[in-house]
Write an enzyme that holds these catalytic residues in place. Structure first.
Site, PDB file in Angstrom:
ATOM      1  N   LEU A 154      42.615  41.390  87.990  1.00  0.00           N
ATOM      2  CA  LEU A 154      42.515  41.048  86.563  1.00  0.00           C
ATOM      3  C   LEU A 154      43.267  39.853  86.256  1.00  0.00           C
ATOM      4  O   LEU A 154      44.498  39.948  86.459  1.00  0.00           O
ATOM      5  CB  LEU A 154      42.509  42.196  85.502  1.00  0.00           C
ATOM      6  CG  LEU A 154      43.835  42.914  85.308  1.00  0.00           C
ATOM      7  CD1 LEU A 154      43.552  44.062  84.046  1.00  0.00           C
ATOM      8  CD2 LEU A 154      44.583  43.889  86.232  1.00  0.00           C
ATOM      9  N   TYR A 196      34.166  36.158  94.720  1.00  0.00           N
ATOM     10  CA  TYR A 196      34.604  36.512  95.792  1.00  0.00           C
ATOM     11  C   TYR A 196      34.140  35.791  97.043  1.00  0.00           C
ATOM     12  O   TYR A 196      34.711  35.715  98.006  1.00  0.00           O
ATOM     13  CB  TYR A 196      34.642  38.154  96.184  1.00  0.00           C
ATOM     14  CG  TYR A 196      35.702  38.744  95.286  1.00  0.00           C
ATOM     15  CD1 TYR A 196      35.284  39.466  94.028  1.00  0.00           C
ATOM     16  CD2 TYR A 196      37.121  38.467  95.290  1.00  0.00           C
ATOM     17  CE1 TYR A 196      36.407  40.171  93.436  1.00  0.00           C
ATOM     18  CE2 TYR A 196      37.930  39.097  94.630  1.00  0.00           C
ATOM     19  CZ  TYR A 196      37.513  40.086  93.241  1.00  0.00           C
ATOM     20  OH  TYR A 196      38.447  40.609  92.731  1.00  0.00           O
TER      21      TYR A 196
END
Lengths: 217, 242
Positions: A154, A196
């Site tokens: 995060l 990702y």
């Protein structure tokens, strides 16, 4: 076992063949017989082995001067202590559901790597008065040999979009691969699959999928 | 006969008992396993025997293993295996006597009494063979991941794998960990589904790092081999948009 007296420390060089458990047992016996009863048994890895734990690192990633003269530094750190309350506050900011603090603390303590980003803001000449704020974190659990899973990535919304998340993940991957841990996996929310993918992750590679346990009561 | 057994509270006259046991087991298609010793003590695992078990099961520590011409994976690195055992939160190993394991058959010849001492003495990790294994890695607070569940081929489909997974789950739940994941290939999915695993309720996507030298070459880059993949190690300086 070989003992070397070096200043006030006693280093114990473990021979590679002795298992971790055996070494600990004999250390505890020997330390009792030592003349100086404040001997600290330091488990230093033998020269042939790689370090067991990733070395803690801390460095300034970015330093920028604001128009009003204040300097902001983004500091990367791995292996340092993370204040669990700061982390809870950061999780709130990104909108994650709350988790019990004790579990969060245990999870941080037992993760293989915990990488954090802090922001330090100070005026020129007043570096001592800097306010340090946690703005990003990523952690990975591992068996130290084959597999690792990345959890809890995060970045503070106010600092998103600057490539900081990318730095966190790349640093994790770099450390894991350098320690020969080749199976790096994670479970991505649908919104971040592209993020990702750009970092080199592939969804369901060769059909490998994560399954989760659901207790049937 | 299954209904009859239930009505009588599972106690039936002898002439019926044998019949119900076989029909029930046929229904579940899981013949009972031989006498087992299930251990959760990592010290009961002999790393060399475990490495042998990996080879017999053709199981690799790499997710994308290199296969030789016979379809066999590389033997697992024993030093890394020892390290992995030390750092696994849960380690389950299953042992049974060698006479039940064709792969370890020693071809002993028994006298007229048979090996009755062997049958009476309970199996322990010391006198038994390692036939099953499973482990879990956890952060001891929130999450856990199960890896390397394997059973020797001759003893499969008898409930041993399920016992291993259930033991791992029981330990994790006792320690208050409920977020338990397992990376499965297509062949492993039905097994885990039968053990109570399913797709993620939050519909997350499983992803693995697979960026290799062949797909993303950028001049001089460091690579690390992982099975048949040559993974690219990200370089130090990223381009940060300030």
């Amino acid at each position: 076992m070989v003992f070397h007296l070096h200043k006030n420390e006693i280093e114990v060089k473990r021979q590679p063949k002795v298992s971790n458990l055996k070494a600990g047992f004999w250390e505890s016996i020997r330390s009792g017989f030592g003349k100086n009863n404040t001997i600290q048994v330091i488990e230093t890895p033998s020269s042939e082995e790689e370090e067991e734990e990733p070395l803690p690192e801390e460095f300034v990633l970015v330093e920028k001067t604001q128009p009003d003269g204040t300097i902001e530094q983004i500091i990367f750190s791995s292996g340092g202590d993370v204040d669990v309350y700061d982390l809870q506050a950061l999780c709130d900011k990104v909108g994650w559901p709350r988790r019990p603090l004790s579990k969060l603390a245990a999870a941080l303590k037992n993760s293989y790597i915990v990488a954090t980003l802090h922001s330090r803001k100070f005026s020129l000449g007043e570096e001592g008065n800097a306010e340090k704020k946690l703005i990003g974190m990523a952690r990975a659990t591992s068996d130290h040999a084959f597999n690792a899973t990345i959890w809890d990535v995060l970045v503070d919304p106010s600092h998103q979009g600057q490539g900081l998340g990318k730095v966190l993940i790349e640093k994790l991957i770099r450390t894991l691969l350098q320690r020969d841990i080749g199976n790096i996996s994670l479970f991505a929310d649908s919104k971040v699959v592209e993020f990702y993918r750009n970092l080199g992750f592939e969804p369901d590679p060769e059909g490998i999928k994560g399954m989760f346990w659901y207790p049937m009561y | 006969m299954a209904v009859a057994a239930a009505v009588h509270g599972n106690y039936l006259p002898a002439k019926f008992r044998r019949f119900t046991r076989t029909t029930l087991s046929q229904l579940t298609s899981l013949p009972p396993p031989p006498p087992l010793f299930i251990s959760t003590n990592p010290n009961d695992v002999n790393p060399t025997h475990l490495k042998n078990l990996y080879s017999i099961c053709n199981h690799s520590s790499h997710r994308f293993p290199k296969l030789n011409s016979n379809g066999k994976v590389e033997p697992v690195d024993i030093d890394k295996l020892k390290k992995a055992l030390v750092h696994s939160y849960v380690v389950v190993s299953v042992f049974t006597r060698s006479e039940f394991v064709p792969e370890y058959e020693s071809g002993r010849v028994f006298g007229s009494c048979g090996d009755w001492i062997g049958k009476v003495v309970p199996v322990t990790p010391g006198n038994g063979e390692l036939v099953g294994f499973g482990r879990a890695v956890s952060d001891c607070g929130l999450t856990a991941a199960i890896y390397d569940v394997m059973v020797i081929p001759s003893l499969r489909r008898r409930g041993i794998g399920r016992k291993i997974v259930q033991r791992i789950l029981r330990i994790l739940v006792n320690r208050d960990i409920y977020d338990i994941a397992s990376l499965c290939s297509d062949q492993q999915k039905p097994f885990f589904r039968a053990c109570g695993f399913g797709d993620d309720i939050l519909a997350s996507t499983t992803m693995m790092y697979t960026r290799s030298a062949s797909t993303h070459a950028e001049g001089e880059q460091m690579v690390k081999s992982a099975g048949r993949k040559l993974l690219l190690v990200p370089s130090l300086s990223g381009n940060l948009k300030i």
